[in-house]
Design a protein around this motif. Sequence first.
Motif, mmCIF file in Angstrom:
data_model
loop_
_atom_site.group_PDB
_atom_site.id
_atom_site.type_symbol
_atom_site.label_atom_id
_atom_site.label_comp_id
_atom_site.label_asym_id
_atom_site.label_seq_id
_atom_site.Cartn_x
_atom_site.Cartn_y
_atom_site.Cartn_z
ATOM 1 N N LEU A 28 -2.605 9.390 10.861
ATOM 2 C CA LEU A 28 -2.987 10.582 10.286
ATOM 3 C C LEU A 28 -3.870 10.154 9.026
ATOM 4 N N LEU A 29 -3.227 9.270 8.300
ATOM 5 C CA LEU A 29 -4.089 8.918 6.973
ATOM 6 C C LEU A 29 -5.687 8.431 7.175
ATOM 7 N N LEU A 30 -5.755 7.522 8.427
ATOM 8 C CA LEU A 30 -7.016 7.177 8.847
ATOM 9 C C LEU A 30 -7.967 8.432 9.374
ATOM 10 N N GLY A 31 -7.309 9.386 9.947
ATOM 11 C CA GLY A 31 -7.875 10.667 10.704
ATOM 12 C C GLY A 31 -8.486 11.347 9.423
ATOM 13 N N THR A 32 -7.501 11.495 8.463
ATOM 14 C CA THR A 32 -7.955 12.571 7.244
ATOM 15 C C THR A 32 -8.983 11.794 6.743
ATOM 16 N N GLN A 33 -9.115 10.347 6.393
ATOM 17 C CA GLN A 33 -10.069 9.549 5.795
ATOM 18 C C GLN A 33 -11.310 9.870 6.336
ATOM 19 N N LEU A 34 -11.293 9.516 7.654
ATOM 20 C CA LEU A 34 -12.625 9.590 8.594
ATOM 21 C C LEU A 34 -13.033 11.185 8.452
ATOM 22 N N LEU A 35 -12.387 12.131 8.696
ATOM 23 C CA LEU A 35 -12.890 13.506 8.422
ATOM 24 C C LEU A 35 -13.554 13.713 7.383
ATOM 25 N N PHE A 49 -15.213 -0.748 3.370
ATOM 26 C CA PHE A 49 -14.666 -1.305 2.136
ATOM 27 C C PHE A 49 -13.384 -0.446 1.851
ATOM 28 N N TRP A 50 -13.462 0.827 2.343
ATOM 29 C CA TRP A 50 -12.405 1.668 1.902
ATOM 30 C C TRP A 50 -11.403 1.452 3.185
ATOM 31 N N PHE A 51 -11.654 1.127 4.163
ATOM 32 C CA PHE A 51 -10.557 0.898 5.054
ATOM 33 C C PHE A 51 -10.074 -0.525 5.383
ATOM 34 N N THR A 52 -10.797 -1.572 4.811
ATOM 35 C CA THR A 52 -10.561 -2.864 5.045
ATOM 36 C C THR A 52 -9.084 -3.035 4.702
ATOM 37 N N PRO A 53 -8.523 -2.791 3.516
ATOM 38 C CA PRO A 53 -7.164 -2.904 3.254
ATOM 39 C C PRO A 53 -6.112 -2.723 4.186
ATOM 40 N N LEU A 54 -6.552 -1.524 4.810
ATOM 41 C CA LEU A 54 -5.542 -1.094 5.962
ATOM 42 C C LEU A 54 -5.752 -1.819 7.258
ATOM 43 N N ARG A 65 5.129 -8.621 12.245
ATOM 44 C CA ARG A 65 5.543 -9.610 11.118
ATOM 45 C C ARG A 65 5.823 -8.677 9.779
ATOM 46 N N LEU A 66 7.021 -9.082 9.227
ATOM 47 C CA LEU A 66 7.753 -8.079 8.227
ATOM 48 C C LEU A 66 6.745 -8.294 6.860
ATOM 49 N N ARG A 67 6.233 -9.215 6.761
ATOM 50 C CA ARG A 67 5.313 -9.476 5.584
ATOM 51 C C ARG A 67 4.124 -8.650 5.581
ATOM 52 N N SER A 68 3.431 -8.296 6.825
ATOM 53 C CA SER A 68 2.244 -7.331 6.806
ATOM 54 C C SER A 68 2.725 -5.855 6.486
ATOM 55 N N VAL A 69 4.070 -5.577 6.961
ATOM 56 C CA VAL A 69 4.409 -4.047 6.664
ATOM 57 C C VAL A 69 4.651 -4.076 5.315
ATOM 58 N N THR A 70 5.296 -4.985 4.608
ATOM 59 C CA THR A 70 5.638 -4.802 3.070
ATOM 60 C C THR A 70 4.314 -4.668 2.852
ATOM 61 N N TRP A 71 3.340 -5.507 2.890
ATOM 62 C CA TRP A 71 1.950 -5.290 2.320
ATOM 63 C C TRP A 71 1.309 -3.874 2.575
ATOM 64 N N VAL A 75 0.060 -1.477 -0.163
ATOM 65 C CA VAL A 75 -1.276 -0.962 0.084
ATOM 66 C C VAL A 75 -1.552 0.483 -0.067
ATOM 67 N N SER A 76 -0.570 1.019 0.702
ATOM 68 C CA SER A 76 -0.453 2.600 0.737
ATOM 69 C C SER A 76 -0.535 3.415 -0.485
ATOM 70 N N LEU A 77 0.028 2.529 -1.593
ATOM 71 C CA LEU A 77 0.387 3.326 -3.050
ATOM 72 C C LEU A 77 -1.022 3.445 -3.373
ATOM 73 N N MET A 78 -2.096 2.636 -3.222
ATOM 74 C CA MET A 78 -3.596 2.844 -3.764
ATOM 75 C C MET A 78 -3.942 4.289 -3.174
ATOM 76 N N TYR A 79 -3.909 4.274 -1.894
ATOM 77 C CA TYR A 79 -3.918 5.465 -1.276
ATOM 78 C C TYR A 79 -3.225 6.857 -1.602
ATOM 79 N N PHE A 80 -2.223 6.455 -2.218
ATOM 80 C CA PHE A 80 -1.160 7.670 -2.905
ATOM 81 C C PHE A 80 -1.941 7.986 -4.189
#
Length: 133
Positions: A28-35, A49-54, A65-71, A75-80
């Motif tokens: 949903l986040l990627l969709g709203t960003q692309l729209l 550059f905007w989508f690379t962190p995700l 991998r739990l480390r990736s989910v933690t990151w 990273v979602s806080l930046m989009y917040f």
Amino acid sequence: MSGDTVTLTPRAASVSWIFAGMWCGLLLLLGTQLLDAWQRSVPPVLLFFWFTPLLILLPGILRDRLRSVTWMAFVSLMYFIWSVLRIFAEPDSLRAQVELGAVILLFICSAFYVRQRGRELRNSRDVGIESEE
């Protein structure tokens, strides 16, 4: 056990729902960003550059991998922050509100997934150690 080897165990139903919620929030986040980018005619270089962190985290998430989910949660806080700024700039924008909801869903589900899945993996590892003895 080396850091690259991951023993996958079946997920419990609650953890599977949390994982599905995390994916819904991400898509949903990627969709709203692309729209938004399409409506504003954003150049593809900026989208990269905007989508690379995700997108960098996706292979690790697909491998559970739990480390990736933690990151992903971090990273979602930046989009917040970006979503809150958009809400203040465009208070009547439904897309900005949906984007904020998607980021909140992504963060909460990522955090809960790490906690619950970590417990599952730890318990299955403890059971495996006990059965070997």
